[in-house]
Enzyme design. Structure first.
Site, PDB file in Angstrom:
ATOM      1  N   GLY A  59       0.832  -1.190   0.000  1.00 42.55           N
ATOM      2  CA  GLY A  59       0.000   0.000   0.000  1.00 42.55           C
ATOM      3  C   GLY A  59       0.866   1.239   0.000  1.00 42.55           C
ATOM      4  CD  GLN A  64       3.269   5.857   2.619  1.00 43.62           C
ATOM      5  OE1 GLN A  64       2.309   5.322   2.081  1.00 43.62           O
ATOM      6  NE2 GLN A  64       4.227   5.163   3.221  1.00 43.62           N
ATOM      7  CB  CYS A 107       4.934   2.304   7.354  1.00 42.15           C
ATOM      8  SG  CYS A 107       4.513   3.799   6.455  1.00 42.15           S
ATOM      9  CG  LEU A 108       6.399   1.014   1.278  1.00 43.93           C
ATOM     10  CD1 LEU A 108       5.940   1.352  -0.139  1.00 43.93           C
ATOM     11  CD2 LEU A 108       7.522  -0.024   1.229  1.00 43.93           C
ATOM     12  CG  HIS A 149      -0.900   1.547   7.354  1.00 44.79           C
ATOM     13  ND1 HIS A 149       0.056   1.040   8.211  1.00 44.79           N
ATOM     14  CD2 HIS A 149      -0.224   2.353   6.492  1.00 44.79           C
ATOM     15  CE1 HIS A 149       1.240   1.532   7.877  1.00 44.79           C
ATOM     16  NE2 HIS A 149       1.098   2.326   6.828  1.00 44.79           N
ATOM     17  CD  GLU A 150      -1.186   2.574   2.753  1.00 46.84           C
ATOM     18  OE1 GLU A 150      -0.753   3.732   2.607  1.00 46.84           O
ATOM     19  OE2 GLU A 150      -0.444   1.602   3.019  1.00 46.84           O
ATOM     20  CG  HIS A 153       0.210   7.122   5.260  1.00 49.14           C
ATOM     21  ND1 HIS A 153       1.341   7.577   5.899  1.00 49.14           N
ATOM     22  CD2 HIS A 153       0.387   5.786   5.119  1.00 49.14           C
ATOM     23  CE1 HIS A 153       2.171   6.556   6.131  1.00 49.14           C
ATOM     24  NE2 HIS A 153       1.603   5.461   5.670  1.00 49.14           N
TER      25      HIS A 153
HETATM   26 ZN   LIG Z   1       2.398   3.574   5.712  1.00 43.29          ZN
END
Ligand SMILES: [Zn+2]
Length: 187
Positions: A59, A64, A107-108, A149-150, A153
Site C-alpha cells: 500500500g 508518502q 510502512c514504506l 493504515h493508508e 496517511h
Molecule cells: Zn504507511
C-alpha cells in the site's frame, strides 16, 4: 474494461517517485480532496504503483511521495500478475466494527520497523476509482487493516502513532535510525 492504470509488477532500480520517511514534515500534512480525475492523475497512480512494487509494499498513500492528495494505491497480492491493484480516491469511512483486533504493521516510510497496532476488525468505505466511478467496499482482515493504515496517511497519521508499547517502539525506531521524537501518539 482493460485497466489503463495497469503497470508491470516488478522492481525498478530507479522507481519514478521518491519516498518520504518518518521525521519528514511532509508526512504530517493532511491531504486534499481530489476534484479532477484525469490522465494526469492516472499517470501519478501508475507511478505510485511502480514505486510501491519496487519497494515491496502492499500500500502507498500519496503523502508518502510528497503529494497532498487523497489518493491511495494498494495491492495485497503484489506477486500475482492477475490481481488488479486497488485505487482509492477521496476515501471516506462509512462504518467501522466495534470489534478490535491486533496485528503487526509496517510502512514504506519507516523501513524495517514492524509493530503491533490495534484497529477495528472491519471497515466500510466509499471512494472513487481511477475513472471517477463511485464505489463502496466492505473489508476485513488484512484489507481492512491496510485501508485504515493508508487512510491514516491522508490525515498525517503514521502507524507508529498508534503503537501502545512506547518502550518497544522507541527501541525499534532507534535501531532503524528513526527518532522517537517524530512520533505523535494519537489520543
Ligand atoms: Zn504507511
Amino acid at each position: 474494461m482493460p485497466s489503463e492504470i495497469a503497470v508491470e509488477k516488478k522492481k525498478l532500480k530507479n522507481p519514478p517517485l521518491e519516498l518520504h520517511y518518518l521525521g519528514d514534515r511532509v508526512l504530517r500534512q493532511p491531504a486534499k480532496r481530489i476534484t479532477k480525475i484525469d490522465d494526469e492523475l492516472r499517470q501519478l497512480i501508475r507511478e505510485m504503483l511502480q514505486t510501491m512494487y519496487s519497494k515491496d509494499g502492499i500500500g502507498l498513500a500519496a503523502p508518502q511521495v510528497g503529494v497532498h492528495k487523497q489518493l491511495i494505491v494498494m495491492d495485497l497480492e503484489p506477486d500475482n500478475p492477475a490481481n488488479p491493484p486497488l485505487v482509492l480516491i477521496n476515501p471516506t469511512i462509512k462504518q467501522v466494527s466495534k470489534e478490535i483486533c491486533v496485528a503487526q504493521e509496517g510502512c514504506l516510510s519507516i523501513p524495517n520497523v514492524y509493530l503491533d497496532v490495534k484497529r477495528p476488525e472491519t471497515v466500510e468505505i466509499s471512494y472513487k476509482d481511477e475513472y471517477g466511478r463511485p464505489k463502496t467496499l466492505k473489508a476485513n482482515d488484512l484489507l481492512a487493516r491496510c485501508i485504515q493504515h493508508e487512510m491514516d496517511h491522508l490525515n498525517g497519521v503514521v502507524f507508529v502513532d498508534r503503537v501502545d508499547n512506547s518502550l518497544t517502539l522507541a527501541q525499534e525506531l532507534s535501531k532503524n535510525g528513526f527518532s522517537y521524537q517524530a512520533v505523535k501518539p494519537v489520543a
